[in-house]
Every structure is written in C-alpha cells, then in structure tokens.
Motif scaffolding. Structure first.
Motif, short mmCIF file in Angstrom:
data_model
loop_
_atom_site.label_atom_id
_atom_site.label_comp_id
_atom_site.label_asym_id
_atom_site.label_seq_id
_atom_site.Cartn_x
_atom_site.Cartn_y
_atom_site.Cartn_z
N VAL A 1 -2.28 21.37 93.34
CA VAL A 1 -2.74 20.91 94.65
C VAL A 1 -1.53 20.26 95.51
CG1 VAL A 1 -4.27 19.18 95.49
CG2 VAL A 1 -4.79 20.55 93.37
N GLU B 1 -11.85 16.21 90.29
CA GLU B 1 -11.57 17.38 89.92
C GLU B 1 -9.95 17.57 89.58
OE1 GLU B 1 -13.92 17.29 92.06
OE2 GLU B 1 -15.50 18.22 91.42
N GLU B 2 -9.29 17.47 90.66
CA GLU B 2 -7.86 17.56 90.56
C GLU B 2 -7.26 16.58 89.48
OE1 GLU B 2 -9.39 17.31 93.44
OE2 GLU B 2 -9.18 18.95 94.25
N ASN C 1 -19.02 24.29 86.71
CA ASN C 1 -18.58 23.75 87.86
C ASN C 1 -17.54 24.83 88.69
OD1 ASN C 1 -16.97 22.44 90.12
ND2 ASN C 1 -17.49 20.30 89.23
N PRO C 2 -17.91 25.55 89.77
CA PRO C 2 -17.09 26.41 90.48
C PRO C 2 -15.59 25.84 90.71
CG PRO C 2 -19.27 26.58 91.37
CD PRO C 2 -19.12 25.12 90.45
N LYS C 3 -15.50 24.36 91.32
CA LYS C 3 -14.35 23.94 91.81
C LYS C 3 -13.31 23.87 90.70
CE LYS C 3 -12.11 20.28 94.62
NZ LYS C 3 -12.49 19.12 95.13
N PHE C 4 -13.92 23.24 89.36
CA PHE C 4 -13.30 23.16 88.20
C PHE C 4 -12.75 24.53 87.62
CE2 PHE C 4 -14.70 18.98 87.25
CZ PHE C 4 -13.45 18.42 86.95
N ARG C 5 -13.81 25.47 87.76
CA ARG C 5 -13.25 26.87 87.34
C ARG C 5 -12.13 27.46 88.03
NH1 ARG C 5 -18.74 29.40 86.96
NH2 ARG C 5 -18.27 29.94 89.02
N ALA C 6 -11.91 27.36 89.39
CA ALA C 6 -11.06 27.39 90.08
C ALA C 6 -9.76 26.94 89.81
CB ALA C 6 -11.32 27.52 91.67
N LEU C 7 -9.79 25.76 89.52
CA LEU C 7 -8.63 24.86 89.23
C LEU C 7 -8.19 25.36 87.68
CD1 LEU C 7 -9.51 21.42 90.46
CD2 LEU C 7 -7.68 22.61 90.97
N GLN D 1 -6.31 28.47 87.52
CA GLN D 1 -5.02 28.47 88.13
C GLN D 1 -3.99 27.93 86.92
OE1 GLN D 1 -4.10 25.64 91.49
NE2 GLN D 1 -6.23 26.41 92.59
#
Lengths: 205, 205
Positions: free
Chosen positions: A9, A66-67, A122-128, A131
């Motif tokens: 991020v 999340e980050e 959680n889609p946001k977590f999944r993306a992070l 990564q």
C-alpha cells in the motif's frame, strides 16, 4: 520500498517512520489475534491502546485496519530474501528452512489458520493477502526458474506445482503439528532431495 | 468395525444403530461448527436439539462430546478406501483425488483450520485426532510400500516424507483456496507425476 508497506500500500512521502513504533503496533495486532480475537472484532483504538500509541500514529502509517493487519501478518512470516548460492538445491533448502521457522511458532500456529479463513471471506483482505502470498511465491518461482535456466532442474518443470510440493509440507507441519514419524530437523532437506530425485523405481510404468 | 466408531472408540455390543440417526447427529455437529461455534462451546444438549433427537440417543452412541466431534470430523473427510489397481500411479491418483473433494468443500474449509487448533490444545482431542489421521496415513503408507515391493517405486523411498509431499499440496489448496496459477482439474495428476519423475535436470549437482 521505503514509501510502501509490506502489503504494497503506498504511503505519502515524508520523513522515514520510526521502525520501532511500527513494530510495536504490528506486534500488538499479532498478540491480540493470538489471544483469540478476530480481525472483525479488532479496533484501531484497541490496537493503539495495546501498543501505547495514539490512534493518529496508526493512521499516519496505515490507511485502515485491513492494511495494518496484513502488514502484521506479513511480519509474522519473516523477511523476504531470495537465496542465490549457485546451487538450486541449496537455494531451495534455504527457502524451506525459512518457512519452517518464524519469530514465534506457537503464536503463528494460533493465528494463521483462523485468520486465513476470515481473509478468504473478506474481498479486500483476499486481495491484500494474494499480494503478500504472490510476493513470496515469486521468490520461489525465481529460484526454480533459475534452476531450469542453469540445467540443474528439468526443462519441462511445472514451476507452480513444484513450488506447492515444496512449501505445502512445511506449512502443514507448522499449522497442524509435525507427523511424529518425520524428523523435523532433516525434514526440509528430505523434501527437497525427494523432489529432486523423484520416487520412481526400476519397474515404473 | 461394527462396534467401533470412526474415531476408534469401542461401543457396547447390541443391535446395529440406525445410520440415518447417527448421520443426522454428526451433520448437526458439522453445521454448528461451520457456523463458527467452537468445540468448547458445543453442548450435547444443543446438538440433540439441532438433530431433533434426545440427549440419550447421543449418549447411546458416543461416550462424550470429544468422541462425537471426532466422528463428525472423520465423516467430513470421506470414506477410507484403500485403492489397489496394480499401478501405484493410479492408486496415488485415487488417494489424492479423494483428498481434493469432500461432501461440502465450503463447510470443510470453514471448519477444519480453527477446529484443528482447538484439537491441538486439548490432549484428549489430540489423541483422538492422531488416531483418525494415523488411519488415513496408514492407507497412504500401504500404497507406497506396495509400490516399493513391486519395484514401481525406489527401494530407498522415504515413505512418510513422500506421503506428506503428496497430501499437503491437496490439503493446503483445500484449506486456503487454490493458487490461481494451478489448474485444479489436473492438479492431483501433476503432483503425482512430478514426484514420480523428480525435477532434477541434466546438470544437477
């Protein structure tokens, strides 16, 4: 990388942050998760209080929960260093040994399995998470591809399958406890050597 | 086996139990765990109510909560059948494919990681879990040992390490979601063939 957290991020430019403070904050997150807290229940306020900092100190470093959690989990997994010894066997051994150990293996085992589920939902977590995992996978792929390029590994190597066969036994052992018939000291070495040599016998199909 | 539950707990002799009732009870346990319940929080009373049976019906089949939960989890993992096709490659493929699928893969992924931790912490569960896992491991070992005996696998095979390298990639994929670069349809086959052939190239050390 100096303006980027481990979760990738971007952060506004400015003076470098005190790594001691960031470490105290991510450690507070890990301790709270190890005590059985879910990510959902975790508040920035509680993390700030546990780490002994103000909420603003956290928000200067991370855009949101999340980050912050992703960075904390990434720190648990240890530093990312690509081995390059000239011997693919030795490089793979170093990679696998770094997967077998972590700062605190008990804390790791307490946190990772349940949190991994929460992250998948959680889609946001999944993306992070993807990564963070992808960065680590890319290091393993790079070692394997170099082995193919030097002829130490076979030309038709299925890189992602080989990677999974090397890392999964280490991770399963860490998460669920070792198979008592497997000697933990030599496990990484035996996994690497078994995959290098293969298991076919003289009368294979 | 008729007087023994899957968790290996002996049961007093008598008329055979209705498998439909037992299945309804273990399914109730699985549903409650999938909804986020911990084993600790699970009560026989709540399971009985969810399954639509009396508490006595449960206690006639299982000595206690631990044994009931272990049987429920064992049922999630599918039936234990040792393949014996004459080809060790085909036997291993069948074993791995049976690990990749389960009655309800989402339910499985929701339950297994957190519960595995709870089981590690409770000595009674740990012993029961080890029994269930050991039975499954023994089937894989038997297939691998037969391969050594027929010369399809190498004589100096490290059976437990090979077993872990075959099963761990399947289990990691199931628990954490597949690596998007790995095709799930052919994954079991590629794991088996990669291990059989090995990955060394012409210029290996």
């Amino acid at each position: 990388m100096s303006n980027t957290t481990d979760a990738g991020v971007s952060r506004p430019p400015g003076r470098p942050r005190d790594p001691g403070v960031a470490g105290a904050i991510t450690d507070a997150v890990l301790k709270m998760l190890a005590e059985g807290g879910s990510i959902e229940a975790l508040s920035i306020e509680a993390v700030a209080s546990r780490a002994g900092v103000g909420k603003a100190t956290i928000y200067r470093r991370w855009p949101g929960k999340e980050e912050l959690v992703m960075d904390a989990i990434a720190s648990l997994k240890g530093k990312l260093v690509e081995p390059d010894t000239g011997s693919v066997r030795e490089d793979l051994l170093q990679l696998l040994r770094s997967m077998a150990v972590s700062k605190d293996i008990d804390q790791d085992a307490r946190i990772v399995p349940c949190i991994a589920l929460e992250m998948r939902r959680n889609p946001k977590f999944r993306a992070l998470h993807e990564q963070v995992v992808e960065k680590r996978r890319e290091i393993s792929r790079s070692v394997l591809r170099r082995g193919v390029a030097t002829g130490q590994l076979r030309e038709d190597l299925d890189v992602d399958v080989a990677m999974s066969m090397l890392s999964s036994p280490m991770l399963m052992n860490k998460l669920y406890g070792p198979n008592p018939r497997i000697d933990g000291e030599t496990f990484a070495e035996r996994v690497v050597d078994t995959l290098l040599a293969g298991i076919s016998g003289p009368k294979a199909d």
